[in-house]
Design an enzyme around this catalytic site. Structure first.
Site, PDB file in Angstrom:
ATOM      1  N   ARG A  56     -11.141   4.548  13.010  1.00  0.00           N
ATOM      2  CA  ARG A  56     -12.291   5.296  13.562  1.00  0.00           C
ATOM      3  C   ARG A  56     -12.275   5.190  15.093  1.00  0.00           C
ATOM      4  NH1 ARG A  56     -11.787   5.709   9.224  1.00  0.00           N
ATOM      5  NH2 ARG A  56     -10.730   7.492  10.131  1.00  0.00           N
ATOM      6  N   GLN A  86     -27.588   7.425  16.424  1.00  0.00           N
ATOM      7  CA  GLN A  86     -27.112   6.681  15.254  1.00  0.00           C
ATOM      8  C   GLN A  86     -25.590   6.577  15.304  1.00  0.00           C
ATOM      9  OE1 GLN A  86     -29.242   8.070  11.465  1.00  0.00           O
ATOM     10  NE2 GLN A  86     -29.713   9.671  12.919  1.00  0.00           N
ATOM     11  N   ASP A  89     -19.895   6.299  18.228  1.00  0.00           N
ATOM     12  CA  ASP A  89     -18.964   6.743  19.273  1.00  0.00           C
ATOM     13  C   ASP A  89     -19.642   6.649  20.642  1.00  0.00           C
ATOM     14  OD1 ASP A  89     -20.205   9.333  20.133  1.00  0.00           O
ATOM     15  OD2 ASP A  89     -19.743   9.987  18.090  1.00  0.00           O
ATOM     16  N   HIS A 104     -26.966   1.854  15.815  1.00  0.00           N
ATOM     17  CA  HIS A 104     -26.012   1.284  14.858  1.00  0.00           C
ATOM     18  C   HIS A 104     -24.798   0.666  15.536  1.00  0.00           C
ATOM     19  CE1 HIS A 104     -27.832   4.270  11.716  1.00  0.00           C
ATOM     20  NE2 HIS A 104     -28.604   3.239  11.942  1.00  0.00           N
TER      21      HIS A 104
HETATM   22  P1  NAD Z   1     -24.981  12.555   8.335  1.00  0.00           P
HETATM   23  O1  NAD Z   1     -23.518  12.662   8.127  1.00  0.00           O
HETATM   24  O2  NAD Z   1     -25.797  11.983   7.249  1.00  0.00           O
HETATM   25  O3  NAD Z   1     -25.561  14.022   8.589  1.00  0.00           O
HETATM   26  C1  NAD Z   1     -24.926  14.878   9.500  1.00  0.00           C
HETATM   27  C2  NAD Z   1     -25.872  15.998   9.852  1.00  0.00           C
HETATM   28  O4  NAD Z   1     -25.232  16.752  10.872  1.00  0.00           O
HETATM   29  C3  NAD Z   1     -26.150  16.955   8.680  1.00  0.00           C
HETATM   30  O5  NAD Z   1     -27.544  17.251   8.635  1.00  0.00           O
HETATM   31  C4  NAD Z   1     -25.337  18.196   9.038  1.00  0.00           C
HETATM   32  O6  NAD Z   1     -25.930  19.407   8.583  1.00  0.00           O
HETATM   33  C5  NAD Z   1     -25.349  18.127  10.561  1.00  0.00           C
HETATM   34  N1  NAD Z   1     -24.244  18.823  11.230  1.00  0.00           N
HETATM   35  C6  NAD Z   1     -22.984  19.045  10.795  1.00  0.00           C
HETATM   36  N2  NAD Z   1     -22.271  19.730  11.713  1.00  0.00           N
HETATM   37  C7  NAD Z   1     -23.118  19.907  12.774  1.00  0.00           C
HETATM   38  C8  NAD Z   1     -22.976  20.536  14.049  1.00  0.00           C
HETATM   39  N3  NAD Z   1     -21.821  21.114  14.420  1.00  0.00           N
HETATM   40  N4  NAD Z   1     -24.042  20.540  14.867  1.00  0.00           N
HETATM   41  C9  NAD Z   1     -25.226  19.954  14.507  1.00  0.00           C
HETATM   42  N5  NAD Z   1     -25.415  19.365  13.320  1.00  0.00           N
HETATM   43  C10 NAD Z   1     -24.360  19.337  12.469  1.00  0.00           C
HETATM   44  O7  NAD Z   1     -25.207  11.824   9.721  1.00  0.00           O
HETATM   45  P2  NAD Z   1     -26.309  10.777  10.170  1.00  0.00           P
HETATM   46  O8  NAD Z   1     -27.670  11.263   9.784  1.00  0.00           O
HETATM   47  O9  NAD Z   1     -26.011  10.485  11.600  1.00  0.00           O
HETATM   48  O10 NAD Z   1     -26.024   9.463   9.317  1.00  0.00           O
HETATM   49  C11 NAD Z   1     -24.700   9.007   9.201  1.00  0.00           C
HETATM   50  C12 NAD Z   1     -24.441   7.580   9.571  1.00  0.00           C
HETATM   51  O11 NAD Z   1     -23.023   7.488   9.686  1.00  0.00           O
HETATM   52  C13 NAD Z   1     -24.977   7.145  10.909  1.00  0.00           C
HETATM   53  O12 NAD Z   1     -25.646   5.974  10.691  1.00  0.00           O
HETATM   54  C14 NAD Z   1     -23.755   6.871  11.796  1.00  0.00           C
HETATM   55  O13 NAD Z   1     -23.766   5.534  12.303  1.00  0.00           O
HETATM   56  C15 NAD Z   1     -22.552   6.967  10.893  1.00  0.00           C
HETATM   57  N6  NAD Z   1     -21.500   7.891  11.396  1.00  0.00           N
HETATM   58  C16 NAD Z   1     -21.264   7.986  12.744  1.00  0.00           C
HETATM   59  C17 NAD Z   1     -20.307   8.875  13.230  1.00  0.00           C
HETATM   60  C18 NAD Z   1     -20.086   8.930  14.746  1.00  0.00           C
HETATM   61  O14 NAD Z   1     -20.340   7.946  15.422  1.00  0.00           O
HETATM   62  N7  NAD Z   1     -19.606  10.055  15.299  1.00  0.00           N
HETATM   63  C19 NAD Z   1     -19.596   9.685  12.360  1.00  0.00           C
HETATM   64  C20 NAD Z   1     -19.863   9.578  10.980  1.00  0.00           C
HETATM   65  C21 NAD Z   1     -20.813   8.670  10.506  1.00  0.00           C
END
Ligand code: NAD
Length: 229
Positions: A56, A86, A89, A104
């Site tokens: 990751r 949340q 990154d 987180h």
């Molecule tokens: P989630 O995966 O539960 O939900 C993602 C949301 O983003 C959805 O509602 C979806 O419709 C929306 N989405 C998808 N593409 C989009 C776009 N282009 N623009 C705007 N919205 C878009 O994510 P969450 O609620 O953040 O919960 C996931 C947990 O996983 C978090 O606690 C986080 O720590 C972790 N996580 C982090 C990363 C990261 O740091 N980039 C990546 C994956 C998971």
């Protein structure tokens, strides 16, 4: 100066090439979260967990901030801005945002597996088994796993309660306790949600739903806020 509070989730980084959870059937890059993102997983198979987060971290280091991250950084030209994310990154920081709370944790740092408050920067993408904290215990990623306390949640709730405007971007609101933060935001202030699949929100007034991807919706909203406040 007006204070804009923003809560971001994995969706804001999707267009930078970092996958979300819920768009992948509840798996994270093909893994069940119980196998890689819980204290039990670390206890049972630390090598697998370390390797998962190393991968990751590699992806995060290779990714670039997108137009949505940059739009949020621009808000600081006119407003006091707090981003509560949340995400693990560092794309908000790399886009120029200066006031980011990582609910987180952040994947570019390591953490003592004995005392969570001991954290260190990681050189490069790989955290190796055998690398130890100053107390002599194995270093793990500085991320909050499912089932662990979220140390910043009370600070985040207090910040939400002092907002003059609130924006939620790219979160399914399925992960507790971050999902409850919107309930601390005052009733009478403007609130916006940007997400191509608006998550269920109940009992929240003055809410504008912008059913768009972050890079399409945010730059327009930011331009409007810069003009109107
Ligand atoms: P989630 O995966 O539960 O939900 C993602 C949301 O983003 C959805 O509602 C979806 O419709 C929306 N989405 C998808 N593409 C989009 C776009 N282009 N623009 C705007 N919205 C878009 O994510 P969450 O609620 O953040 O919960 C996931 C947990 O996983 C978090 O606690 C986080 O720590 C972790 N996580 C982090 C990363 C990261 O740091 N980039 C990546 C994956 C998971």
């Amino acid at each position: 100066m007006e204070h804009i509070v923003i809560l971001t989730g994995a969706g804001i980084s999707a267009e930078s090439g970092l996958k979300t959870f819920r768009d992948s059937d509840g798996l994270w890059e093909g893994y069940n979260i119980e196998d890689v993102a819980t204290p039990d997983a670390w206890y049972i198979n630390p090598v697998l967990v370390q390797d998962f987060y190393n991968q990751r971290r590699k992806s995060v280091l290779e990714a670039q901030p997108n137009a949505a991250h940059y739009a949020l950084a621009k808000l600081e030209e006119k407003f006091k801005v707090t981003i509560i994310t949340q995400n693990i990154d560092d794309l908000h920081e790399r886009a120029g945002s200066t006031n980011v709370i990582h609910l987180h944790g952040i994947i570019t740092r390591s953490q003592s597996s004995k005392r969570a408050t001991l954290t260190y920067p990681i050189e490069g993408w790989e955290l190796k088994m055998g690398e130890k904290c100053e107390l002599g215990s194995q270093l793990r990623p500085h991320v909050v796993w499912f089932g662990e306390q979220v140390p910043m949640i009370e600070t985040a709730a207090e910040i939400c309660s002092m907002a003059d405007a609130f924006i939620l971007i790219g979160s399914s609101l399925a992960v507790y306790p971050a999902s409850g933060l919107i309930n601390y935001v005052p009733n009478d202030i403007p609130k916006y949600i940007i997400d191509p699949k608006i998550p269920p929100v109940h009992g929240v007034s003055n809410l504008v739903k912008i059913e768009k991807k972050a890079t399409a919706g945010l730059p327009i909203l930011v331009a409007r806020l810069m003009d109107s406040f």
